[in-house]
Design a protein around this motif. Sequence first.
Motif, PDB file in Angstrom:
ATOM      1  N   VAL A   1      11.062 -28.635  72.379  1.00  0.00           N
ATOM      2  CA  VAL A   1      12.144 -28.129  73.304  1.00  0.00           C
ATOM      3  C   VAL A   1      12.916 -29.519  73.908  1.00  0.00           C
ATOM      4  O   VAL A   1      14.165 -29.771  73.613  1.00  0.00           O
ATOM      5  CB  VAL A   1      12.078 -27.380  74.612  1.00  0.00           C
TER       6      VAL A   1
ATOM      7  N   ASP B   1      18.746 -23.657  76.993  1.00  0.00           N
ATOM      8  CA  ASP B   1      17.700 -22.963  77.448  1.00  0.00           C
ATOM      9  C   ASP B   1      17.975 -21.186  77.229  1.00  0.00           C
ATOM     10  O   ASP B   1      17.068 -20.560  76.843  1.00  0.00           O
ATOM     11  CB  ASP B   1      17.738 -22.845  79.071  1.00  0.00           C
TER      12      ASP B   1
ATOM     13  N   VAL C   1      16.649 -20.971  73.726  1.00  0.00           N
ATOM     14  CA  VAL C   1      15.363 -21.158  73.830  1.00  0.00           C
ATOM     15  C   VAL C   1      14.612 -19.810  73.964  1.00  0.00           C
ATOM     16  O   VAL C   1      13.845 -19.124  73.468  1.00  0.00           O
ATOM     17  CB  VAL C   1      14.646 -22.035  74.801  1.00  0.00           C
ATOM     18  N   GLU C   2      15.449 -19.073  75.090  1.00  0.00           N
ATOM     19  CA  GLU C   2      15.222 -17.604  75.336  1.00  0.00           C
ATOM     20  C   GLU C   2      15.362 -16.713  74.138  1.00  0.00           C
ATOM     21  O   GLU C   2      14.469 -15.716  73.946  1.00  0.00           O
ATOM     22  CB  GLU C   2      16.021 -17.148  76.705  1.00  0.00           C
TER      23      GLU C   2
ATOM     24  N   GLU D   1       4.623 -25.892  75.571  1.00  0.00           N
ATOM     25  CA  GLU D   1       5.691 -26.718  76.240  1.00  0.00           C
ATOM     26  C   GLU D   1       6.425 -26.230  77.320  1.00  0.00           C
ATOM     27  O   GLU D   1       6.503 -26.695  78.458  1.00  0.00           O
ATOM     28  CB  GLU D   1       6.628 -27.114  75.078  1.00  0.00           C
ATOM     29  N   LEU D   2       6.577 -24.778  77.262  1.00  0.00           N
ATOM     30  CA  LEU D   2       7.446 -24.140  78.302  1.00  0.00           C
ATOM     31  C   LEU D   2       6.291 -23.818  79.591  1.00  0.00           C
ATOM     32  O   LEU D   2       7.007 -23.908  80.342  1.00  0.00           O
ATOM     33  CB  LEU D   2       8.002 -22.674  77.608  1.00  0.00           C
TER      34      LEU D   2
ATOM     35  N   ARG E   1       7.219 -25.889  82.687  1.00  0.00           N
ATOM     36  CA  ARG E   1       8.262 -25.391  83.474  1.00  0.00           C
ATOM     37  C   ARG E   1       8.076 -24.425  84.342  1.00  0.00           C
ATOM     38  O   ARG E   1       7.224 -23.546  84.293  1.00  0.00           O
ATOM     39  CB  ARG E   1       9.344 -25.366  82.451  1.00  0.00           C
TER      40      ARG E   1
ATOM     41  N   LEU F   1      11.174 -19.198  81.781  1.00  0.00           N
ATOM     42  CA  LEU F   1      10.859 -19.197  80.384  1.00  0.00           C
ATOM     43  C   LEU F   1       9.354 -19.324  80.137  1.00  0.00           C
ATOM     44  O   LEU F   1       8.860 -18.748  79.019  1.00  0.00           O
ATOM     45  CB  LEU F   1      11.612 -20.547  79.758  1.00  0.00           C
ATOM     46  N   ASP F   2       8.605 -20.077  80.960  1.00  0.00           N
ATOM     47  CA  ASP F   2       7.232 -19.791  80.791  1.00  0.00           C
ATOM     48  C   ASP F   2       6.526 -18.498  80.851  1.00  0.00           C
ATOM     49  O   ASP F   2       5.861 -18.029  80.125  1.00  0.00           O
ATOM     50  CB  ASP F   2       6.356 -20.779  81.834  1.00  0.00           C
TER      51      ASP F   2
ATOM     52  N   ALA G   1       7.450 -16.665  77.699  1.00  0.00           N
ATOM     53  CA  ALA G   1       6.554 -16.934  76.591  1.00  0.00           C
ATOM     54  C   ALA G   1       5.079 -16.281  76.884  1.00  0.00           C
ATOM     55  O   ALA G   1       4.505 -15.677  75.798  1.00  0.00           O
ATOM     56  CB  ALA G   1       6.009 -18.635  76.803  1.00  0.00           C
TER      57      ALA G   1
END
Length: 202
Positions: free
Chosen positions: A38, A65, A68-69, A123-124, A127, A131-132, A135
């Motif tokens: 990311v 972002d 990413v979502e 990676e998320l 945060r 977003l975490d 996931a």
Amino acid sequence: MTDSKTGADAGAAARSGRGGKRERLVEAAVQVLHQQGVEKTTLADIARAGDVPLGNVYYYFKTKDQLVEAALGAHCDRLTVLTARLDALPDPAGRLKALIDGWVEQRETAARFGCPFGTLATELDKRDDGLDEAAATVMRALLDWVERQFAELGRSDARALAVELVGAYQGMSVLTNTLRDPGLMADQGRRLQSWIDGLARP
């Protein structure tokens, strides 16, 4: 994690012009985020991989972002398609073994970049922007599906076995990537297949 379609396949599909610009951008995001992570990925990287002019990206996604979502959503969709295909198999042990086969088929990609979803989720996790949790929702969906298969095998410890199987896959993905050894995933896949066979015996 979610399908045997590799990042290279996704990039080829994006460059071929199939689908609209938004779909190409999402497929490209899945590919580039897997290969670069990311933090190192820019909107320009994704636009280039999706063969979409950078200026057009902002029509669909205002920020990285948001892309990413959307990539997380694509992983969820792939998991849904994959598990629906596996559900067509006649018995739960066969479904689990087919899932493992799919993981092993990705061993070359895993050796280069790690698990397509696991690396992104890790990676998320660092945060706290939501977003975490998005996931985590995808990972829970996989765990829930695997748990149902073990429950159909009559196992009262179905959840624990699901965690063990998914954890084993993530672990062998990390080792395969770290050691750049796709054979390691093939060997561990065979061990997991034998483990499933043992659990399925009456």
